[in-house]
Design a protein around this motif. Sequence first.
Motif, PDB file in Angstrom:
ATOM      1  N   ARG A 261      36.934  37.642  42.303  1.00 54.96           N
ATOM      2  CA  ARG A 261      37.252  36.213  42.414  1.00 54.96           C
ATOM      3  C   ARG A 261      38.322  36.105  43.494  1.00 54.96           C
ATOM      4  NH1 ARG A 261      33.894  32.530  39.539  1.00 54.96           N
ATOM      5  NH2 ARG A 261      33.461  33.357  37.463  1.00 54.96           N
ATOM      6  N   PRO A 262      37.921  35.991  44.755  1.00 54.16           N
ATOM      7  CA  PRO A 262      38.891  36.078  45.853  1.00 54.16           C
ATOM      8  C   PRO A 262      40.076  35.141  45.649  1.00 54.16           C
ATOM      9  CG  PRO A 262      36.661  36.044  46.712  1.00 54.16           C
ATOM     10  CD  PRO A 262      36.549  35.762  45.241  1.00 54.16           C
ATOM     11  N   GLY A 263      41.254  35.686  45.892  1.00 57.40           N
ATOM     12  CA  GLY A 263      42.471  34.892  45.782  1.00 57.40           C
ATOM     13  C   GLY A 263      43.213  35.044  44.483  1.00 57.40           C
ATOM     14  N   LEU A 264      42.565  35.663  43.471  1.00 57.77           N
ATOM     15  CA  LEU A 264      43.240  35.827  42.184  1.00 57.77           C
ATOM     16  C   LEU A 264      44.169  37.030  42.204  1.00 57.77           C
ATOM     17  CD1 LEU A 264      40.512  35.099  39.481  1.00 57.77           C
ATOM     18  CD2 LEU A 264      42.016  33.515  40.692  1.00 57.77           C
ATOM     19  N   THR A 265      45.275  36.923  41.506  1.00 56.54           N
ATOM     20  CA  THR A 265      46.210  38.026  41.341  1.00 56.54           C
ATOM     21  C   THR A 265      45.791  38.883  40.155  1.00 56.54           C
ATOM     22  OG1 THR A 265      47.629  36.787  39.841  1.00 56.54           O
ATOM     23  CG2 THR A 265      48.061  36.551  42.222  1.00 56.54           C
ATOM     24  N   TYR A 266      46.508  39.995  39.962  1.00 60.69           N
ATOM     25  CA  TYR A 266      46.232  40.832  38.787  1.00 60.69           C
ATOM     26  C   TYR A 266      46.332  40.015  37.503  1.00 60.69           C
ATOM     27  CZ  TYR A 266      46.898  45.070  41.706  1.00 60.69           C
ATOM     28  OH  TYR A 266      46.800  46.046  42.650  1.00 60.69           O
ATOM     29  N   ARG A 267      47.360  39.211  37.381  1.00 63.67           N
ATOM     30  CA  ARG A 267      47.562  38.454  36.150  1.00 63.67           C
ATOM     31  C   ARG A 267      46.517  37.350  35.990  1.00 63.67           C
ATOM     32  NH1 ARG A 267      52.185  39.284  33.053  1.00 63.67           N
ATOM     33  NH2 ARG A 267      53.493  40.934  33.907  1.00 63.67           N
ATOM     34  N   GLN A 268      46.114  36.747  37.084  1.00 66.42           N
ATOM     35  CA  GLN A 268      45.048  35.740  36.994  1.00 66.42           C
ATOM     36  C   GLN A 268      43.715  36.396  36.664  1.00 66.42           C
ATOM     37  OE1 GLN A 268      45.697  34.147  40.911  1.00 66.42           O
ATOM     38  NE2 GLN A 268      46.858  32.384  40.153  1.00 66.42           N
ATOM     39  N   LEU A 269      43.474  37.581  37.225  1.00 69.33           N
ATOM     40  CA  LEU A 269      42.264  38.325  36.866  1.00 69.33           C
ATOM     41  C   LEU A 269      42.266  38.679  35.383  1.00 69.33           C
ATOM     42  CD1 LEU A 269      42.091  40.648  39.982  1.00 69.33           C
ATOM     43  CD2 LEU A 269      40.243  39.131  39.246  1.00 69.33           C
ATOM     44  N   TYR A 307      50.363  56.604  45.079  1.00 68.96           N
ATOM     45  CA  TYR A 307      51.042  56.324  43.809  1.00 68.96           C
ATOM     46  C   TYR A 307      51.350  54.835  43.629  1.00 68.96           C
ATOM     47  CZ  TYR A 307      51.643  61.309  42.846  1.00 68.96           C
ATOM     48  OH  TYR A 307      51.416  62.633  42.557  1.00 68.96           O
ATOM     49  N   ALA A 308      50.813  53.986  44.486  1.00 63.64           N
ATOM     50  CA  ALA A 308      51.155  52.562  44.431  1.00 63.64           C
ATOM     51  C   ALA A 308      49.895  51.718  44.341  1.00 63.64           C
ATOM     52  CB  ALA A 308      51.958  52.166  45.674  1.00 63.64           C
ATOM     53  N   PRO A 309      49.729  50.907  43.296  1.00 64.97           N
ATOM     54  CA  PRO A 309      48.620  49.947  43.286  1.00 64.97           C
ATOM     55  C   PRO A 309      48.814  48.926  44.401  1.00 64.97           C
ATOM     56  CG  PRO A 309      50.065  49.594  41.404  1.00 64.97           C
ATOM     57  CD  PRO A 309      50.556  50.824  42.080  1.00 64.97           C
ATOM     58  N   THR A 310      47.712  48.491  44.984  1.00 66.16           N
ATOM     59  CA  THR A 310      47.829  47.600  46.136  1.00 66.16           C
ATOM     60  C   THR A 310      48.657  46.361  45.815  1.00 66.16           C
ATOM     61  OG1 THR A 310      46.638  46.329  47.814  1.00 66.16           O
ATOM     62  CG2 THR A 310      45.624  46.465  45.644  1.00 66.16           C
ATOM     63  N   ALA A 311      49.551  46.046  46.748  1.00 67.97           N
ATOM     64  CA  ALA A 311      50.421  44.879  46.588  1.00 67.97           C
ATOM     65  C   ALA A 311      49.705  43.585  46.905  1.00 67.97           C
ATOM     66  CB  ALA A 311      51.650  45.035  47.490  1.00 67.97           C
ATOM     67  N   ARG A 312      48.464  43.654  47.366  1.00 69.88           N
ATOM     68  CA  ARG A 312      47.719  42.436  47.699  1.00 69.88           C
ATOM     69  C   ARG A 312      47.580  41.513  46.493  1.00 69.88           C
ATOM     70  NH1 ARG A 312      45.418  46.688  50.482  1.00 69.88           N
ATOM     71  NH2 ARG A 312      44.814  46.349  52.666  1.00 69.88           N
ATOM     72  N   LEU A 313      47.538  42.116  45.291  1.00 74.10           N
ATOM     73  CA  LEU A 313      47.242  41.333  44.086  1.00 74.10           C
ATOM     74  C   LEU A 313      48.437  41.203  43.139  1.00 74.10           C
ATOM     75  CD1 LEU A 313      43.715  42.846  43.264  1.00 74.10           C
ATOM     76  CD2 LEU A 313      44.277  40.940  44.763  1.00 74.10           C
ATOM     77  N   LYS A 320      49.499  46.716  35.376  1.00 75.22           N
ATOM     78  CA  LYS A 320      49.526  47.206  33.994  1.00 75.22           C
ATOM     79  C   LYS A 320      49.117  46.098  33.021  1.00 75.22           C
ATOM     80  CE  LYS A 320      53.025  50.822  34.663  1.00 75.22           C
ATOM     81  NZ  LYS A 320      54.352  51.318  34.302  1.00 75.22           N
ATOM     82  N   TYR A 321      49.545  44.884  33.301  1.00 77.05           N
ATOM     83  CA  TYR A 321      49.184  43.747  32.446  1.00 77.05           C
ATOM     84  C   TYR A 321      47.666  43.564  32.409  1.00 77.05           C
ATOM     85  CZ  TYR A 321      48.976  38.869  30.833  1.00 77.05           C
ATOM     86  OH  TYR A 321      48.694  37.707  30.142  1.00 77.05           O
ATOM     87  N   LEU A 322      47.011  43.679  33.563  1.00 81.11           N
ATOM     88  CA  LEU A 322      45.553  43.548  33.611  1.00 81.11           C
ATOM     89  C   LEU A 322      44.887  44.637  32.776  1.00 81.11           C
ATOM     90  CD1 LEU A 322      42.813  42.574  34.692  1.00 81.11           C
ATOM     91  CD2 LEU A 322      43.249  43.921  36.772  1.00 81.11           C
ATOM     92  N   ILE A 323      45.329  45.878  32.933  1.00 82.22           N
ATOM     93  CA  ILE A 323      44.732  46.977  32.165  1.00 82.22           C
ATOM     94  C   ILE A 323      44.964  46.773  30.671  1.00 82.22           C
ATOM     95  CG2 ILE A 323      44.824  49.471  31.758  1.00 82.22           C
ATOM     96  CD1 ILE A 323      45.702  49.726  34.734  1.00 82.22           C
TER      97      ILE A 323
END
Length: 736
Positions: A261-269, A307-313, A320-323
């Motif tokens: 869903r382009p444009g969504l952040t981790y928390r929105q996802l 060691y870093a999840p992409t900062a794009r989201l 971690k919240y998404l997982i």
Amino acid sequence: MTRRPTTTPAPVPPDDRTRLLAATHHTPHGVLGAHPTHGGVAFRAWRPYAQHVAVTTPEGLHAELHDDGDGFFTALLQLREVPPAYELEVTYADTTQRIADAYALLPSLGDLDLHLIAEGRHEQLWKALGAHPMEHQGIRGTRFTVWAPNAQGVRVVGTFNYWDGAAHSMRSLGSSGIWELFVPDIGEGELYKFEITRPDGSKTMRADPLATRTEEPPANSSVVHASHYTWDDDSWLERRAARPVHESPFSVYEVHLPSWRPGLTYRQLADQLPAYITDLGFTHVELLPVAEHPFGGSWGYQVTGFYAPTARLGSPDDFKYLIDKLHQAGIGVLMDWVPAHFPRDDWALAEFDGRPLYEHEDPLRAAHPDWGTLEFDYGRKEVRNFLVANALYWCQEFHIDGLRVDAVASMLYLDYSREDGEWTPNQFGGRENLDAVAFLQEMNATLYREVPGVVTIAEESTAWDGVTRATHHIGPGGFGGLGFGLKWNMGWMHDSLDYMSHEPVHRKFHHNEMTFSMVYAYSENYVLPISHDEVVHGKRSLVSKMPGDWWQQRANHRAYLGFMWAHPGKQLLFMGQEFAQGAEWSEAHGPDWWLLDPAYGAEPDHRGVRELVRELNTRYRAAPALWERDTDPAGFSWVTGDAAEDNVFAFLRHAADGAPLLSVSNFSPVVRHAYRLGVPDDIPAWHEILNTDAARYGGGDITNRDPIKPEADPTHGHPTTITLTLPPLATVWLRP
């Protein structure tokens, strides 16, 4: 009362001064800071751009240091011992700072950490290297550590020193190749890099290989980070280890997070993705690589921040919240992991300290022939440690349930995509990369030992023996198993898609492409992947690979999914294929969700295919016969695998203790009336539980009425027979 003792200069020795100015000093703490000497205590500070520097103590000492030029300030104070707590008062043109002296502190990295790093066995390497906010000797600040054994000198630079590292030279911790500096009074959110002086004297600015957070690309600085996330998935973690993966339902929805869903952040996802996957009934989601990467068009497969999840989201805690939300919804999380290669960006890993370090020193072994990247040197213990710890990091810190390891074949063979003369045989004269074999075995053995319930999955496209065999079991080739839990069945994928691409009238000549997989089905623990790789670069989407008009394409698509879900092995489907998207996937805009929205004139056909996928997953999870014995030959038997003229495949799946399931696929565009199939004689009646031609899926609704009772007429090696109506281009499932 403030004491202002008489001071005399205590100049930095000329050789030390030269090396500090050139950023080639290995032991700045031995020169800077406070040191007992003849006549008192020598204080030395290096603060370029400062106008004044003074030493202060809680007891009231205040002593101005002499300006010795080039930013050096020194003084010899007539003291008996080094004050246990002193600060530097540094005055610039517009501000005065009081800070603890970094060079008065002992190393902040322990001997055990250094020993484990030297052995290549530090399984939590991310806790030793990188940037860590902490308290050291009663002082709050951040510890910086980096492995750079070929460097002449290393400085840490960042927003806290205006990207000038003169005041923050790091010290070398002996033969370990580790450089360390504890910087007081800085914490989370600071940007930083390491300024490395190469062996030839030139300098390079590098992002931290162990950074746990980065800037959002195209910016590439590392970010000082500490996690504050509190997990709420204990019940999930307890459940996941209850049953082996290969004996459990395992149906995977593959997702590219930035474009789902382009444009969504981790928390929105997290508000949308768990609900969508739950609705469709998949047991797991597999994420295309999440580790930081500079070029979005690589889909994450060219990693710079391992060691870093992409900062794009969002932030690491957002990820971690998404997982956590996926786990709370009962969904396992798999992640693509890319230990095969890394890009050549001059701020990342390539020739990190001026010489080949993470890559192999032999140019023929270092350069990946296909992707313009560099291959890791798996024979170097520190590099192997970097990667093994990285696998543990994602599973321990982010609660990832499994790693799908990318491009395993390119790691295993020295001659992968290379011509004669472009590769060197191993010590035994073979083409196997023995270092890579040892690394994969160590990675798998370590992960399974340390993380209960985890699964590793190999994307391995050759016939390497023992990919999913235990590492201590020696195979015919003399190698122990690689130790993976599952392996992508690339052969099944290529063969079955080739069969489906042919017009039905020609399929009889390719019948064996749908049956050959059963010759080797139990040689490994397999996943059947219809992945992102099959719907890009001109390969077309799954439905567009099918022949015929639009109705036939969709019917073929549905029939193929029905066949796939019934075939031995686990399933994986890439996003967009669950509703028969006609266009190739593009990371720029993601799935064509409008196809499901009646407001945009969408046809019900797409919603029907999605309804079928939902029903496939529901029926699959409820039928142990479809997943309990995927790796056991006793879990499968052909009813008819040779009906090439009819384009029909029929087989039984058997549970360990329960009802079998009969799957029948008719890949011809004609209805086959009164089609006779042999079945076991201990079942009084059969019931059609799924038919991909049902009207609600967009089909012609040619179904079989219940009950379907066997007749005492031997057929296909069975004593009884049932007679079915087979819909065109459809798969039917039946159970007792």
